[in-house]
Design an enzyme around this catalytic site. Structure first.
Site, PDB file in Angstrom:
ATOM      1  N   CYS A 120       0.830  -1.209   0.000  1.00 54.42           N
ATOM      2  CA  CYS A 120       0.000   0.000   0.000  1.00 54.42           C
ATOM      3  C   CYS A 120       0.871   1.268   0.000  1.00 54.42           C
ATOM      4  O   CYS A 120       1.408   1.632  -1.035  1.00 54.42           O
ATOM      5  CB  CYS A 120      -0.991  -0.021   1.158  1.00 54.42           C
ATOM      6  SG  CYS A 120      -2.305   1.217   0.997  1.00 54.42           S
ATOM      7  N   HIS A 208      -3.792  -5.042   0.798  1.00 54.22           N
ATOM      8  CA  HIS A 208      -3.238  -5.374   2.112  1.00 54.22           C
ATOM      9  C   HIS A 208      -3.351  -6.872   2.382  1.00 54.22           C
ATOM     10  O   HIS A 208      -4.310  -7.315   3.047  1.00 54.22           O
ATOM     11  CB  HIS A 208      -3.994  -4.618   3.212  1.00 54.22           C
ATOM     12  CG  HIS A 208      -3.670  -3.168   3.304  1.00 54.22           C
ATOM     13  ND1 HIS A 208      -2.606  -2.683   4.039  1.00 54.22           N
ATOM     14  CD2 HIS A 208      -4.275  -2.095   2.747  1.00 54.22           C
ATOM     15  CE1 HIS A 208      -2.578  -1.357   3.943  1.00 54.22           C
ATOM     16  NE2 HIS A 208      -3.581  -0.973   3.157  1.00 54.22           N
ATOM     17  N   GLU A 210      -1.880  -8.446   4.504  1.00 56.36           N
ATOM     18  CA  GLU A 210      -1.738  -8.640   5.951  1.00 56.36           C
ATOM     19  C   GLU A 210      -3.043  -8.368   6.707  1.00 56.36           C
ATOM     20  O   GLU A 210      -3.155  -8.697   7.886  1.00 56.36           O
ATOM     21  CB  GLU A 210      -0.620  -7.749   6.507  1.00 56.36           C
ATOM     22  CG  GLU A 210      -0.970  -6.298   6.761  1.00 56.36           C
ATOM     23  CD  GLU A 210      -1.032  -5.419   5.524  1.00 56.36           C
ATOM     24  OE1 GLU A 210      -1.094  -4.193   5.680  1.00 56.36           O
ATOM     25  OE2 GLU A 210      -1.021  -5.958   4.390  1.00 56.36           O
TER      26      GLU A 210
END
Length: 266
Positions: A120, A208, A210
């Site tokens: 990002c 993202h 994660e």
């Protein structure tokens, strides 16, 4: 300089990768309370990716707060770095961002054996450092569960037959012009540059991997309360929280990137 290679414990057949996590923000308090900060969220992602890859890999992760201009001193001591996301804009000339941009530019130019992953904000900052541009997205925010379309280069380079990926997004800025030397891998309806690659050197992703659905929900709820997201925007995110996504698939590709080769999807 001799290139640092992943080390293998012969007796246990476990490969150890040394990663520097360059932390560019702290998530909102509700996220930290439930899921931890980025020093916990990213290792959790890598742990899931390793389990998915079915490889014997161990990560040694050292964290650096780049908002305080803390950076690794010995880059050759790491197999690679990961740049986290941030609520700040990668296009800003705020002192720490300007300094970080110059640092990344020098790292990529001077230490090509150190692999760099950007997520990002990290994706955008790498683009800026290498001559690309970052700007507010004219199409608005891209948030939550989103379909990303792989192009032919993306499918070939990532060694997959997938045509699309479902990934979690949370951004208003985009890479408006991709830098020379990096191959664009995929796009979405709201963002043309969703991931970039320079083989064996740089891998970036706008999404993202994660973020779990729970993290996305907490960020969305917080920003809805702050008035940054309209109730309609937030409702759209909430309605897709239970949909499956390809976050761990992409995280596994990050692991493969650090290991030096992408693996054909089984």
């Amino acid at each position: 300089m001799e290139r640092l290679k992943p080390t293998t414990n012969i007796s246990e057949h476990t490969t150890t990768l040394k990663i520097a996590l360059l932390v560019a923000d702290t998530p909102s308090q509700p996220v930290v309370e439930k899921f931890g900060d980025y020093t916990q969220i990213f290792p959790a992602m890598l742990k899931k990716a390793v389990a998915h890859s079915k490889r014997n890999i161990d990560f040694s992760i050292e964290c650096f707060d780049v908002t305080q201009m803390q950076y690794p001193r010995e880059h050759e001591a790491f197999h690679g770095v990961i740049i986290t996301g941030s609520a700040s804009s990668a296009a800003s000339n705020e002192p720490w961002i300007f300094h970080f941009n110059e640092y990344i530019k020098q790292l990529i130019e001077d230490v090509p054996e150190c692999k760099v992953v950007g997520v990002c904000f990290g994706h955008q900052l790498i683009a800026r450092a290498l001559g690309g541009t970052v700007a507010k997205n004219k199409k608005g925010w891209e948030i939550g569960h989103t379909e990303v379309k792989l192009n032919n280069a993306g499918k070939k380079l990532l060694k997959t037959n997938k045509d699309t990926l479902q990934l979690q997004q949370m951004h208003e800025d985009v890479v408006s012009y991709s830098p020379p030397g990096l191959e664009v891998l995929c796009s979405s309806d709201l963002c043309e540059v969703q991931a970039m690659l320079k083989p064996n050197h740089i891998l970036t992703v706008q999404a993202h991997p994660e973020f779990t659905p729970g993290i996305v929900e907490e960020i969305t709820r917080s920003r809805e309360q702050q008035g940054k997201f309209t109730p309609e925007m937030a409702s759209s995110v909430y309605s897709k929280l239970t949909l499956p996504d390809d976050s761990i698939w992409f995280a596994t590709k990050i692991v493969e990137f650090f290991m030096g080769n992408f693996v054909e999807d089984s």
